[in-house]
Motif scaffolding. Structure first.
Motif, PDB file in Angstrom:
ATOM      1  N   UNK A 196       0.836  -1.202   0.000  1.00  0.00           N
ATOM      2  CA  UNK A 196       0.000   0.000   0.000  1.00  0.00           C
ATOM      3  C   UNK A 196       0.872   1.253   0.000  1.00  0.00           C
ATOM      4  N   UNK A 197       1.893   1.273   0.831  1.00  0.00           N
ATOM      5  CA  UNK A 197       2.784   2.443   0.887  1.00  0.00           C
ATOM      6  C   UNK A 197       3.533   2.623  -0.428  1.00  0.00           C
ATOM      7  N   UNK A 198       3.955   1.527  -1.031  1.00  0.00           N
ATOM      8  CA  UNK A 198       4.617   1.594  -2.331  1.00  0.00           C
ATOM      9  C   UNK A 198       3.673   2.212  -3.358  1.00  0.00           C
ATOM     10  N   UNK A 199       2.429   1.734  -3.394  1.00  0.00           N
ATOM     11  CA  UNK A 199       1.449   2.225  -4.370  1.00  0.00           C
ATOM     12  C   UNK A 199       1.208   3.727  -4.252  1.00  0.00           C
ATOM     13  N   UNK A 200       1.259   4.249  -3.041  1.00  0.00           N
ATOM     14  CA  UNK A 200       0.956   5.663  -2.839  1.00  0.00           C
ATOM     15  C   UNK A 200       2.188   6.563  -2.872  1.00  0.00           C
ATOM     16  N   UNK A 201       3.342   6.005  -3.072  1.00  0.00           N
ATOM     17  CA  UNK A 201       4.561   6.812  -3.144  1.00  0.00           C
ATOM     18  C   UNK A 201       4.665   7.436  -4.539  1.00  0.00           C
ATOM     19  N   UNK A 202       4.701   8.756  -4.635  1.00  0.00           N
ATOM     20  CA  UNK A 202       4.711   9.407  -5.951  1.00  0.00           C
ATOM     21  C   UNK A 202       5.993   9.156  -6.754  1.00  0.00           C
ATOM     22  N   UNK A 203       7.089   8.816  -6.113  1.00  0.00           N
ATOM     23  CA  UNK A 203       8.341   8.625  -6.846  1.00  0.00           C
ATOM     24  C   UNK A 203       8.624   7.160  -7.180  1.00  0.00           C
ATOM     25  N   UNK A 204       7.667   6.283  -6.950  1.00  0.00           N
ATOM     26  CA  UNK A 204       7.887   4.863  -7.198  1.00  0.00           C
ATOM     27  C   UNK A 204       7.971   4.588  -8.694  1.00  0.00           C
TER      28      UNK A 204
END
Length: 183
Positions: free
Chosen positions: A13-21
Protein backbone atom coordinates in the motif's frame (compact mmCIF):
# COMPACT_ATOMS: atom_id res chain seq x y z
CA UNK A 1 12.92 -8.19 4.57
CA UNK A 2 11.99 -9.49 8.00
CA UNK A 3 10.22 -6.22 8.89
CA UNK A 4 8.36 -6.19 5.57
CA UNK A 5 7.08 -9.72 5.99
CA UNK A 6 5.26 -8.72 9.19
CA UNK A 7 2.80 -6.49 7.29
CA UNK A 8 3.27 -7.19 3.61
CA UNK A 9 -0.02 -5.56 2.56
CA UNK A 10 0.97 -2.32 4.26
CA UNK A 11 4.31 -2.28 2.44
CA UNK A 12 2.51 -2.72 -0.91
CA UNK A 13 0.00 0.00 0.00
CA UNK A 14 2.78 2.44 0.89
CA UNK A 15 4.62 1.59 -2.33
CA UNK A 16 1.45 2.23 -4.37
CA UNK A 17 0.96 5.66 -2.84
CA UNK A 18 4.56 6.81 -3.14
CA UNK A 19 4.71 9.41 -5.95
CA UNK A 20 8.34 8.63 -6.85
CA UNK A 21 7.89 4.86 -7.20
CA UNK A 22 8.87 3.26 -10.51
CA UNK A 23 6.18 1.62 -12.62
CA UNK A 24 6.52 -2.10 -12.03
CA UNK A 25 4.23 -5.16 -12.12
CA UNK A 26 2.77 -5.98 -8.71
CA UNK A 27 3.61 -9.68 -8.94
CA UNK A 28 7.26 -8.93 -9.58
CA UNK A 29 7.30 -6.27 -6.87
CA UNK A 30 6.16 -8.99 -4.47
CA UNK A 31 9.11 -11.10 -5.63
CA UNK A 32 11.52 -8.26 -4.84
CA UNK A 33 9.99 -7.67 -1.43
CA UNK A 34 10.05 -11.41 -0.74
CA UNK A 35 13.73 -11.65 -1.69
CA UNK A 36 12.95 -13.78 -4.75
CA UNK A 37 14.12 -13.67 -8.35
CA UNK A 38 12.27 -11.25 -10.64
CA UNK A 39 10.99 -12.63 -13.94
CA UNK A 40 12.54 -10.22 -16.44
CA UNK A 41 10.26 -11.57 -19.18
CA UNK A 42 7.37 -10.07 -17.21
CA UNK A 43 8.94 -6.61 -16.94
CA UNK A 44 10.66 -6.20 -20.31
CA UNK A 45 8.25 -4.25 -22.47
CA UNK A 46 5.42 -2.11 -21.23
CA UNK A 47 2.27 -2.51 -23.31
CA UNK A 48 -0.66 -0.15 -22.89
CA UNK A 49 -4.31 -0.75 -23.53
CA UNK A 50 -7.21 1.56 -22.74
CA UNK A 51 -7.98 -0.22 -19.48
CA UNK A 52 -4.65 -1.41 -18.13
CA UNK A 53 -0.97 -1.60 -18.74
CA UNK A 54 0.89 -4.88 -18.71
CA UNK A 55 4.41 -6.14 -19.16
CA UNK A 56 5.19 -9.18 -21.29
CA UNK A 57 8.00 -10.05 -23.65
CA UNK A 58 10.51 -12.86 -23.74
CA UNK A 59 14.10 -11.70 -23.34
CA UNK A 60 16.07 -12.74 -26.43
CA UNK A 61 18.80 -10.16 -26.93
CA UNK A 62 21.06 -7.70 -25.18
CA UNK A 63 18.64 -4.87 -25.99
CA UNK A 64 15.71 -6.80 -24.50
CA UNK A 65 17.74 -7.63 -21.41
CA UNK A 66 18.93 -4.05 -20.88
CA UNK A 67 15.35 -2.77 -21.13
CA UNK A 68 14.01 -5.35 -18.67
CA UNK A 69 16.97 -5.09 -16.29
CA UNK A 70 16.67 -1.29 -16.33
CA UNK A 71 13.06 -1.53 -15.15
CA UNK A 72 13.91 -4.15 -12.54
CA UNK A 73 16.96 -2.21 -11.38
CA UNK A 74 14.89 0.94 -10.82
CA UNK A 75 12.48 -1.05 -8.65
CA UNK A 76 15.34 -2.74 -6.78
CA UNK A 77 17.06 0.62 -6.19
CA UNK A 78 13.82 2.14 -4.93
CA UNK A 79 13.39 -0.65 -2.40
CA UNK A 80 17.07 -1.30 -1.62
CA UNK A 81 18.87 2.04 -2.14
CA UNK A 82 21.93 0.74 -0.29
CA UNK A 83 22.50 -1.89 -3.02
CA UNK A 84 22.81 0.52 -5.98
CA UNK A 85 26.41 -0.43 -6.76
CA UNK A 86 25.58 -4.14 -6.67
CA UNK A 87 22.77 -3.74 -9.24
CA UNK A 88 24.90 -1.53 -11.51
CA UNK A 89 27.84 -3.96 -11.42
CA UNK A 90 25.60 -6.94 -12.11
CA UNK A 91 24.07 -5.13 -15.10
CA UNK A 92 27.55 -4.51 -16.47
CA UNK A 93 28.54 -8.14 -15.82
CA UNK A 94 25.60 -9.60 -17.76
CA UNK A 95 25.96 -6.99 -20.53
CA UNK A 96 29.57 -8.14 -20.94
CA UNK A 97 28.38 -11.75 -21.13
CA UNK A 98 26.10 -10.77 -24.03
CA UNK A 99 28.96 -8.92 -25.74
CA UNK A 100 31.27 -11.93 -25.39
CA UNK A 101 28.85 -14.27 -27.18
CA UNK A 102 27.45 -14.28 -30.70
CA UNK A 103 23.72 -13.45 -30.93
CA UNK A 104 22.79 -17.08 -31.60
CA UNK A 105 24.15 -17.88 -28.12
CA UNK A 106 22.27 -15.12 -26.30
CA UNK A 107 19.63 -17.65 -25.25
CA UNK A 108 22.25 -19.19 -22.94
CA UNK A 109 23.22 -15.80 -21.52
CA UNK A 110 19.56 -15.23 -20.63
CA UNK A 111 19.39 -18.69 -19.03
CA UNK A 112 22.62 -18.01 -17.13
CA UNK A 113 21.24 -14.69 -15.85
CA UNK A 114 18.06 -16.42 -14.66
CA UNK A 115 20.10 -19.10 -12.90
CA UNK A 116 22.30 -16.50 -11.17
CA UNK A 117 19.36 -14.42 -9.97
CA UNK A 118 17.51 -17.53 -8.84
CA UNK A 119 20.54 -18.66 -6.83
CA UNK A 120 20.98 -15.25 -5.22
CA UNK A 121 17.27 -15.13 -4.40
CA UNK A 122 17.36 -18.52 -2.72
CA UNK A 123 20.66 -18.06 -0.89
CA UNK A 124 20.83 -15.11 1.48
CA UNK A 125 24.63 -15.29 1.73
CA UNK A 126 25.23 -14.30 -1.93
CA UNK A 127 25.01 -10.95 -3.68
CA UNK A 128 24.64 -10.43 -7.43
CA UNK A 129 28.26 -9.27 -7.43
CA UNK A 130 29.66 -12.49 -5.92
CA UNK A 131 30.74 -13.54 -9.42
CA UNK A 132 33.02 -16.33 -8.18
CA UNK A 133 29.91 -17.99 -6.77
CA UNK A 134 28.55 -18.43 -10.29
CA UNK A 135 31.49 -20.21 -11.96
CA UNK A 136 29.64 -23.53 -11.90
CA UNK A 137 26.68 -21.89 -13.64
CA UNK A 138 29.01 -20.57 -16.35
CA UNK A 139 30.28 -24.11 -16.90
CA UNK A 140 26.72 -25.47 -17.04
CA UNK A 141 25.61 -22.93 -19.63
CA UNK A 142 28.65 -22.10 -21.77
CA UNK A 143 31.11 -25.01 -21.75
CA UNK A 144 30.56 -27.97 -24.11
CA UNK A 145 30.89 -30.29 -21.12
CA UNK A 146 28.21 -28.37 -19.18
CA UNK A 147 24.87 -30.04 -18.58
CA UNK A 148 22.86 -27.09 -19.94
CA UNK A 149 25.15 -26.39 -22.92
CA UNK A 150 22.98 -27.85 -25.67
CA UNK A 151 19.55 -27.99 -24.07
CA UNK A 152 16.42 -25.98 -24.49
CA UNK A 153 17.51 -23.50 -27.16
CA UNK A 154 14.66 -22.28 -29.33
CA UNK A 155 15.19 -22.99 -33.01
CA UNK A 156 15.04 -19.30 -33.94
CA UNK A 157 18.04 -18.53 -31.71
CA UNK A 158 20.29 -20.68 -33.85
CA UNK A 159 21.63 -22.53 -30.84
CA UNK A 160 24.52 -24.90 -30.60
CA UNK A 161 24.64 -27.44 -33.38
CA UNK A 162 27.64 -29.67 -32.92
CA UNK A 163 27.14 -31.38 -36.28
CA UNK A 164 27.32 -28.17 -38.29
CA UNK A 165 30.55 -26.33 -38.96
CA UNK A 166 30.65 -22.53 -38.61
CA UNK A 167 29.69 -20.62 -41.73
CA UNK A 168 32.17 -21.21 -44.54
CA UNK A 169 34.16 -23.89 -42.72
CA UNK A 170 34.32 -27.61 -43.40
CA UNK A 171 33.90 -30.24 -40.71
CA UNK A 172 36.63 -32.47 -42.15
CA UNK A 173 40.22 -31.62 -42.93
CA UNK A 174 40.91 -30.87 -46.58
CA UNK A 175 43.28 -33.41 -48.03
CA UNK A 176 44.38 -31.00 -50.80
CA UNK A 177 45.48 -28.15 -48.51
CA UNK A 178 49.15 -28.32 -49.50
CA UNK A 179 48.18 -28.14 -53.18
CA UNK A 180 46.24 -24.92 -52.55
CA UNK A 181 43.00 -26.24 -54.00
CA UNK A 182 40.85 -26.31 -50.85
CA UNK A 183 37.82 -24.04 -50.65
Amino acid sequence: LNNWSKDFKEVIRRYDFCPSRPEFPLGELKNILGGQCVNLDAVGELKFSFATSSFARAIESLADWITAWGRAERAYRFIFPFRVDEFRQYGEYISQMFMQHQPEYHFWVVQFDKAVRKRVGSCRSLLLTDFSGFVDLQVFHFFPSGTQYNTGAPARSGGHNRDRAPCGQQTEACHKFNQGTCR
